[in-house]
Motif scaffolding. Structure first.
Motif, PDB file in Angstrom:
ATOM      1  N   ALA A   1      33.940 -16.997  89.296  1.00  0.00           N
ATOM      2  CA  ALA A   1      33.419 -17.590  88.069  1.00  0.00           C
ATOM      3  C   ALA A   1      34.561 -18.031  87.165  1.00  0.00           C
ATOM      4  O   ALA A   1      35.649 -17.440  87.174  1.00  0.00           O
ATOM      5  N   GLN A   2      34.329 -19.081  86.400  1.00  0.00           N
ATOM      6  CA  GLN A   2      35.313 -19.572  85.447  1.00  0.00           C
ATOM      7  C   GLN A   2      35.359 -18.656  84.231  1.00  0.00           C
ATOM      8  O   GLN A   2      34.368 -18.530  83.508  1.00  0.00           O
ATOM      9  N   PRO A   3      36.485 -17.983  83.951  1.00  0.00           N
ATOM     10  CA  PRO A   3      36.575 -17.193  82.720  1.00  0.00           C
ATOM     11  C   PRO A   3      36.408 -18.091  81.498  1.00  0.00           C
ATOM     12  O   PRO A   3      36.881 -19.239  81.479  1.00  0.00           O
ATOM     13  N   SER A   4      35.760 -17.575  80.478  1.00  0.00           N
ATOM     14  CA  SER A   4      35.519 -18.379  79.286  1.00  0.00           C
ATOM     15  C   SER A   4      35.340 -17.481  78.074  1.00  0.00           C
ATOM     16  O   SER A   4      35.129 -16.272  78.200  1.00  0.00           O
ATOM     17  N   VAL A   5      35.417 -18.098  76.896  1.00  0.00           N
ATOM     18  CA  VAL A   5      35.269 -17.400  75.621  1.00  0.00           C
ATOM     19  C   VAL A   5      34.166 -18.088  74.838  1.00  0.00           C
ATOM     20  O   VAL A   5      34.034 -19.316  74.871  1.00  0.00           O
TER      21      VAL A   5
ATOM     22  N   LYS B   1      48.693 -12.484  81.078  1.00  0.00           N
ATOM     23  CA  LYS B   1      47.559 -11.711  81.560  1.00  0.00           C
ATOM     24  C   LYS B   1      46.699 -12.632  82.409  1.00  0.00           C
ATOM     25  O   LYS B   1      46.681 -13.852  82.182  1.00  0.00           O
ATOM     26  N   PRO B   2      45.960 -12.095  83.367  1.00  0.00           N
ATOM     27  CA  PRO B   2      45.057 -12.949  84.130  1.00  0.00           C
ATOM     28  C   PRO B   2      43.965 -13.529  83.229  1.00  0.00           C
ATOM     29  O   PRO B   2      43.550 -12.897  82.253  1.00  0.00           O
ATOM     30  N   ALA B   3      43.482 -14.712  83.576  1.00  0.00           N
ATOM     31  CA  ALA B   3      42.425 -15.331  82.774  1.00  0.00           C
ATOM     32  C   ALA B   3      41.190 -14.445  82.709  1.00  0.00           C
ATOM     33  O   ALA B   3      40.520 -14.361  81.665  1.00  0.00           O
TER      34      ALA B   3
ATOM     35  N   GLN C   1      48.441 -26.550  79.178  1.00  0.00           N
ATOM     36  CA  GLN C   1      47.254 -27.327  79.483  1.00  0.00           C
ATOM     37  C   GLN C   1      46.097 -26.894  78.593  1.00  0.00           C
ATOM     38  O   GLN C   1      46.084 -25.774  78.054  1.00  0.00           O
ATOM     39  N   ALA C   2      45.120 -27.771  78.457  1.00  0.00           N
ATOM     40  CA  ALA C   2      43.884 -27.399  77.775  1.00  0.00           C
ATOM     41  C   ALA C   2      43.276 -26.184  78.466  1.00  0.00           C
ATOM     42  O   ALA C   2      43.250 -26.101  79.690  1.00  0.00           O
TER      43      ALA C   2
ATOM     44  N   ARG D   1      42.183 -21.053  81.022  1.00  0.00           N
ATOM     45  CA  ARG D   1      43.055 -21.396  82.146  1.00  0.00           C
ATOM     46  C   ARG D   1      44.113 -20.321  82.376  1.00  0.00           C
ATOM     47  O   ARG D   1      44.202 -19.728  83.430  1.00  0.00           O
ATOM     48  N   ARG D   2      44.957 -20.099  81.377  1.00  0.00           N
ATOM     49  CA  ARG D   2      45.999 -19.082  81.458  1.00  0.00           C
ATOM     50  C   ARG D   2      46.072 -18.347  80.125  1.00  0.00           C
ATOM     51  O   ARG D   2      45.631 -18.862  79.098  1.00  0.00           O
ATOM     52  N   VAL D   3      46.650 -17.152  80.158  1.00  0.00           N
ATOM     53  CA  VAL D   3      46.794 -16.341  78.946  1.00  0.00           C
ATOM     54  C   VAL D   3      48.253 -15.961  78.785  1.00  0.00           C
ATOM     55  O   VAL D   3      48.823 -15.262  79.640  1.00  0.00           O
ATOM     56  N   PHE D   4      48.858 -16.436  77.703  1.00  0.00           N
ATOM     57  CA  PHE D   4      50.246 -16.101  77.364  1.00  0.00           C
ATOM     58  C   PHE D   4      50.240 -15.185  76.142  1.00  0.00           C
ATOM     59  O   PHE D   4      49.453 -15.382  75.207  1.00  0.00           O
TER      60      PHE D   4
END
Length: 231
Positions: free
Chosen positions: A10-14, A56-58, A192-193, A26-29
């Motif tokens: 599944a696509q992680p989302s907020v 961290k992983p998405a 990236q977005a 996409r990515r977490v910095f």
């Protein structure tokens, strides 16, 4: 069109405040030691040396609500409240004066840390991955778009545990502001977005226990409430 050999994850989302739409991750910095007082409590000199980052992983991003599990393999889980920056556009070698143009919105999150594992990794000169990048280690509130909140450069950031104030600071105490962080990070990777940036935490980080109730926020951005689950 290619077929996957297993079901695609599944696509992680907020969540987005006031909307049924969601922000895809996409990515977490994460920015380390970006508040001077926190740098001192972690034993560092808070000078304006270049910022450093970890990831961290998405799918470590979960709602900052309900119950967040206490992770395995630790007896020293720490809270770190942070303003979260959500990028709606990307780029490489982004100039500081253009960096805020990449931002879609802002939220409030927690960088949960297995501090005991981090200490062992530091002492051994090993990576921090298992101390920072575990399941549900990046709770995040619903995001609010720039059109609603602007680009917060000052404002109270805070965290209460069981009704007691544990962390408190102001966004204007960040050693590196949001535009500088984005610009510097874009020298290393093409942003990236969908990228999220956890922008650092004020002083007062401390251990959490199962059953603790957390409430935190950034003035003008948002608040969250959650409970730490059982071991």
């Amino acid at each position: 069109m290619s077929e996957f050999v297993i079901s695609a994850p599944a696509q992680p989302s907020v969540a987005v405040a006031g909307s049924s739409a969601r922000f895809p991750v996409r990515r977490v910095f994460c920015v380390g030691r970006n508040y001077a007082a926190h740098a001192r409590e972690m034993g560092s000199d808070p000078s304006r040396e270049p910022p450093f980052f970890f990831t961290k992983p998405a799918d470590a991003v979960v709602p900052a609500s309900g119950t967040v599990p206490y992770p395995p393999m630790t007896a020293d889980l720490h809270h770190e409240v942070e303003m979260v920056v959500a990028l709606g556009a990307g780029g490489a070698e982004v100039a500081p004066e253009q960096a805020l143009g990449l931002v879609w919105g802002y939220g409030v999150g927690l960088d949960l840390t297995r501090r005991d594992l981090q200490a062992v990794a530091k002492d051994a000169g090993r990576p921090w991955d298992m101390a920072k990048g575990f399941d549900a280690s990046a709770p995040c509130s619903a995001l609010r778009p720039v059109a609603d909140v602007g680009h917060p450069g000052q404002g109270r950031i805070w965290l209460e545990v069981n009704g007691q104030l544990k962390q408190e600071g102001d966004l204007n105490e960040m050693i590196w502001g949001v535009a500088e962080v984005i610009s510097y990070l874009s020298r290393f990777v093409t942003l990236q977005a969908g990228d999220l940036i956890y922008s650092g935490t004020p002083s007062g980080v401390a251990a959490l226990q199962p059953g603790d109730r957390l409430r935190g926020g950034v003035d003008g951005v948002g608040e969250f409430e959650l409970v730490i689950g059982t071991r």
